[in-house]
Write a protein that holds these residues in place. Structure first.
Motif, PDB file in Angstrom:
ATOM      1  N   GLU A  43       0.870  -1.198   0.112  1.00  0.00           N
ATOM      2  CA  GLU A  43       0.025   0.054   0.100  1.00  0.00           C
ATOM      3  C   GLU A  43       0.935   1.216  -0.190  1.00  0.00           C
ATOM      4  N   ASP A  44       0.235   2.469  -0.382  1.00  0.00           N
ATOM      5  CA  ASP A  44       1.194   3.329  -0.395  1.00  0.00           C
ATOM      6  C   ASP A  44       1.527   3.938   1.018  1.00  0.00           C
ATOM      7  N   PRO A  45       2.872   4.292   1.233  1.00  0.00           N
ATOM      8  CA  PRO A  45       3.329   4.584   2.638  1.00  0.00           C
ATOM      9  C   PRO A  45       2.429   5.704   3.149  1.00  0.00           C
ATOM     10  N   VAL A  46       2.201   5.646   4.459  1.00  0.00           N
ATOM     11  CA  VAL A  46       1.616   6.988   5.059  1.00  0.00           C
ATOM     12  C   VAL A  46       2.594   7.983   5.699  1.00  0.00           C
ATOM     13  N   LEU A  47       2.648   9.055   5.419  1.00  0.00           N
ATOM     14  CA  LEU A  47       3.587   9.786   5.742  1.00  0.00           C
ATOM     15  C   LEU A  47       2.924  10.849   6.799  1.00  0.00           C
ATOM     16  N   SER A  48       3.573  11.201   8.020  1.00  0.00           N
ATOM     17  CA  SER A  48       2.979  12.096   8.966  1.00  0.00           C
ATOM     18  C   SER A  48       2.915  13.528   8.016  1.00  0.00           C
ATOM     19  N   LEU A  49       2.405  14.502   8.864  1.00  0.00           N
ATOM     20  CA  LEU A  49       1.919  16.066   8.216  1.00  0.00           C
ATOM     21  C   LEU A  49       3.291  16.602   8.388  1.00  0.00           C
ATOM     22  N   ARG A  50       4.190  16.325   9.182  1.00  0.00           N
ATOM     23  CA  ARG A  50       5.658  16.979   9.184  1.00  0.00           C
ATOM     24  C   ARG A  50       6.461  16.429   8.097  1.00  0.00           C
ATOM     25  N   GLU A  51       6.487  15.151   7.908  1.00  0.00           N
ATOM     26  CA  GLU A  51       7.250  14.512   6.745  1.00  0.00           C
ATOM     27  C   GLU A  51       6.706  15.047   5.417  1.00  0.00           C
ATOM     28  N   ARG A  52       5.308  14.984   5.238  1.00  0.00           N
ATOM     29  CA  ARG A  52       5.023  15.600   3.937  1.00  0.00           C
ATOM     30  C   ARG A  52       5.328  17.044   3.668  1.00  0.00           C
ATOM     31  N   GLU A  53       5.290  17.903   4.622  1.00  0.00           N
ATOM     32  CA  GLU A  53       5.547  19.082   4.683  1.00  0.00           C
ATOM     33  C   GLU A  53       7.174  19.278   4.516  1.00  0.00           C
ATOM     34  N   CYS A  54       7.874  18.543   4.889  1.00  0.00           N
ATOM     35  CA  CYS A  54       9.521  18.685   4.572  1.00  0.00           C
ATOM     36  C   CYS A  54       9.571  18.216   3.308  1.00  0.00           C
ATOM     37  N   ILE A  55       9.122  16.904   2.902  1.00  0.00           N
ATOM     38  CA  ILE A  55       9.353  16.540   1.498  1.00  0.00           C
ATOM     39  C   ILE A  55       8.736  17.408   0.402  1.00  0.00           C
ATOM     40  N   GLN A  56       7.533  18.191   0.681  1.00  0.00           N
ATOM     41  CA  GLN A  56       6.990  19.207  -0.128  1.00  0.00           C
ATOM     42  C   GLN A  56       8.100  20.279  -0.397  1.00  0.00           C
ATOM     43  N   TRP A  57       8.727  20.947   0.666  1.00  0.00           N
ATOM     44  CA  TRP A  57       9.836  21.744   0.437  1.00  0.00           C
ATOM     45  C   TRP A  57      10.906  21.421  -0.141  1.00  0.00           C
ATOM     46  N   ILE A  58      11.569  20.238   0.012  1.00  0.00           N
ATOM     47  CA  ILE A  58      12.691  19.554  -0.385  1.00  0.00           C
ATOM     48  C   ILE A  58      12.381  19.719  -2.095  1.00  0.00           C
ATOM     49  N   SER A  59      11.046  19.180  -2.433  1.00  0.00           N
ATOM     50  CA  SER A  59      10.723  18.993  -3.911  1.00  0.00           C
ATOM     51  C   SER A  59      10.882  20.330  -4.513  1.00  0.00           C
ATOM     52  N   ARG A  60      10.728  21.499  -3.943  1.00  0.00           N
ATOM     53  CA  ARG A  60      10.669  22.735  -4.312  1.00  0.00           C
ATOM     54  C   ARG A  60      12.068  23.243  -4.403  1.00  0.00           C
ATOM     55  N   GLY A  61      13.260  22.525  -3.982  1.00  0.00           N
ATOM     56  CA  GLY A  61      14.560  22.944  -3.916  1.00  0.00           C
ATOM     57  C   GLY A  61      15.014  23.474  -3.012  1.00  0.00           C
ATOM     58  N   LYS A  62      14.451  23.537  -1.747  1.00  0.00           N
ATOM     59  CA  LYS A  62      14.845  24.189  -0.489  1.00  0.00           C
ATOM     60  C   LYS A  62      16.080  23.099   0.032  1.00  0.00           C
ATOM     61  N   SER A  63      16.688  23.686   0.920  1.00  0.00           N
ATOM     62  CA  SER A  63      17.805  22.897   1.668  1.00  0.00           C
ATOM     63  C   SER A  63      17.054  22.514   2.912  1.00  0.00           C
ATOM     64  N   SER A 103       5.096  11.127  -7.443  1.00  0.00           N
ATOM     65  CA  SER A 103       4.373  10.155  -8.415  1.00  0.00           C
ATOM     66  C   SER A 103       3.678   9.203  -7.800  1.00  0.00           C
ATOM     67  N   LEU A 104       3.532   9.073  -6.378  1.00  0.00           N
ATOM     68  CA  LEU A 104       2.513   8.226  -5.561  1.00  0.00           C
ATOM     69  C   LEU A 104       1.361   9.310  -5.266  1.00  0.00           C
ATOM     70  N   GLY A 105       1.637  10.541  -5.452  1.00  0.00           N
ATOM     71  CA  GLY A 105       0.336  11.478  -5.163  1.00  0.00           C
ATOM     72  C   GLY A 105       0.571  11.868  -3.835  1.00  0.00           C
ATOM     73  N   ILE A 106       1.502  11.688  -3.022  1.00  0.00           N
ATOM     74  CA  ILE A 106       1.462  12.004  -1.546  1.00  0.00           C
ATOM     75  C   ILE A 106       1.744  13.551  -1.516  1.00  0.00           C
ATOM     76  N   ILE A 107       2.313  14.080  -2.264  1.00  0.00           N
ATOM     77  CA  ILE A 107       2.703  15.689  -2.439  1.00  0.00           C
ATOM     78  C   ILE A 107       2.291  16.046  -3.845  1.00  0.00           C
ATOM     79  N   GLU A 108       1.859  17.431  -3.733  1.00  0.00           N
ATOM     80  CA  GLU A 108       1.714  18.037  -5.296  1.00  0.00           C
ATOM     81  C   GLU A 108       3.020  18.602  -5.767  1.00  0.00           C
ATOM     82  N   PRO A 109       3.317  18.384  -7.183  1.00  0.00           N
ATOM     83  CA  PRO A 109       4.383  18.874  -7.732  1.00  0.00           C
ATOM     84  C   PRO A 109       4.692  20.278  -7.607  1.00  0.00           C
TER      85      PRO A 109
END
Length: 109
Positions: A43-63, A103-109
């Protein structure tokens, strides 16, 4: 020495030995492939709110430092959340984690 020489003479020709060995390894390969295929259906992994928020900023190129400043947490905490994301998504880099999360739809591009 004599016993070894007698066994060598009684052995099947090399082509027959190869076929019998490869037939066994083919069976082993297909059995293992089936086992791995069963484990890949997850099944798709379940990320916490903080994990999703962190990976969202990382996907936008933030350090980690920039993400920490935006979120009001330390860079070490960001790295902790990213480590958990990488583990849950079964990847080894931040970039791969961001791509897989999109790609899994966990975060928006």
């Amino acid at each position: 020495m004599r016993v070894f020489a007698e066994r060598a003479r009684r052995a099947a020709p090399p082509s027959e030995n190869f076929r019998s060995r490869s037939r066994g390894s083919d069976c082993h390969f297909h059995r293992l492939r089936g086992m791995f295929a069963m484990h890949q259906i997850k099944e798709d992994p379940v990320l916490s709110l903080r994990e999703r928020e962190c990976i969202q900023w990382i996907s936008r190129g933030k350090s980690s430092w920039e993400t920490g400043k935006i979120m009001g947490i330390s860079p070490n905490t960001v790295n902790f959340h990213l480590k958990n994301v990488k583990h849950k998504l079964d990847v080894s880099s931040r970039t791969h984690a961001a791509i897989k999360a999109v790609s899994l739809g966990i975060i928006e591009p």
